[in-house]
Enzyme design. Structure first.
Site, short mmCIF file in Angstrom:
data_model
loop_
_atom_site.label_atom_id
_atom_site.label_comp_id
_atom_site.label_asym_id
_atom_site.label_seq_id
_atom_site.Cartn_x
_atom_site.Cartn_y
_atom_site.Cartn_z
N GLN A 85 1.09 -1.22 -0.15
CA GLN A 85 0.22 0.39 -0.40
C GLN A 85 0.77 0.72 -0.15
O GLN A 85 0.80 2.76 -0.04
CB GLN A 85 -0.85 0.25 1.75
CG GLN A 85 -2.31 -0.96 1.12
CD GLN A 85 -3.01 -1.05 2.19
OE1 GLN A 85 -2.87 -1.36 3.14
NE2 GLN A 85 -4.05 0.05 1.86
N CYS A 131 -11.00 0.89 2.89
CA CYS A 131 -9.21 -0.17 3.10
C CYS A 131 -8.96 1.55 2.38
O CYS A 131 -9.80 2.17 1.69
CB CYS A 131 -9.70 -0.56 1.59
SG CYS A 131 -8.04 -1.38 0.77
N HIS A 177 -3.90 -8.34 2.03
CA HIS A 177 -2.85 -7.18 0.55
C HIS A 177 -2.15 -7.78 0.07
O HIS A 177 -1.59 -8.27 -0.51
CB HIS A 177 -2.84 -6.56 1.72
CG HIS A 177 -4.22 -4.91 1.81
ND1 HIS A 177 -4.10 -4.68 0.20
CD2 HIS A 177 -4.57 -4.28 2.60
CE1 HIS A 177 -5.38 -3.46 0.54
NE2 HIS A 177 -5.43 -3.12 1.87
#
Length: 219
Positions: A85, A131, A177
């Site tokens: 991320q 998210c 993820h």
């Protein structure tokens, strides 16, 4: 050991790397040290493939990445954040989250693997989930109400973290993820399209709010 599933919720001490501590600052030391990085958004390739194992432990680079992930998570008002991320292809995530019982959990884990849960012990809970890489929308996603994740800390030492309720959801979400999955992938096609439309309408506001929070933190 971490808080066991059979323990009561009377002990409200903060759990750092699964262990209770006598006191802990409002802003995690890692977040204090770290710099805010750009958060990747759904559609970027790094989010949609499995990440590489962490193989080098105890390095300044890994410690700096963890600090930056904590700072980025704090600025975005997140519960947890995976390395992909922030555009880094490594099996690593951090968390700073308070569960339903008022217990704050703070930590990081590399190369996490969720324990398999026998079918007769599986209990799914449907709750709303968002998210940081899907800025704006929340949707109901079923998750196990309890989970155990095993991996390594930044120095390569073995780590076992137990979670229940919202913290268990966080551990499962972040492990997803690292396997190249977002919560959107657990939705029906119609739900996914609806969430993406909502994201397109709200992401600018979300980005502005994150930037303002980062400035307030001096980042």
């Amino acid at each position: 050991m971490a808080l066991g599933f059979g323990d009561t919720t009377q002990d409200r001490r903060v759990r750092v790397q699964g262990e209770p501590v006598a006191s802990y600052p409002r802003l995690a030391p890692e977040a204090e040290r770290g710099a805010v990085r750009r958060i990747t958004v759904v559609g970027e390739e790094v989010l949609h493939r499995p990440c590489r194992e962490v193989t080098r432990f105890g390095t300044p680079e890994l410690a700096r990445l963890i600090d930056d992930m904590f700072a980025t998570n704090q600025a975005a008002d997140g519960a947890g954040l995976a390395a992909n991320q922030v555009g880094v292809d490594l099996r690593l995530f951090v968390w700073d989250v308070t569960d339903e019982w008022g217990v704050r959990h703070v930590g990081h884990i590399a190369n996490p693997v969720l324990d398999e849960v026998p079918a007769e012990q599986r209990r799914l809970v449907d709750e709303s989930e968002g998210c940081l890489s899907v800025p704006g929308p929340y949707r109901v996603v079923p998750r196990l109400d309890r989970t155990v994740v095993r991996g390594r800390d930044k120095d390569g030492d073995p780590l076992v973290i137990e979670g229940r309720g919202y913290f268990a959801r966080c551990l499962q979400h972040e492990t997803d993820h690292l396997n190249g999955r977002l919560y959107l992938d657990r939705l029906t096609r119609r739900e996914r399209q609806s969430a993406l439309r909502e994201m397109s309408e709200t992401q600018d506001e979300v980005f502005a709010r994150r930037a303002a929070t980062a400035r307030s933190l001096g980042k």
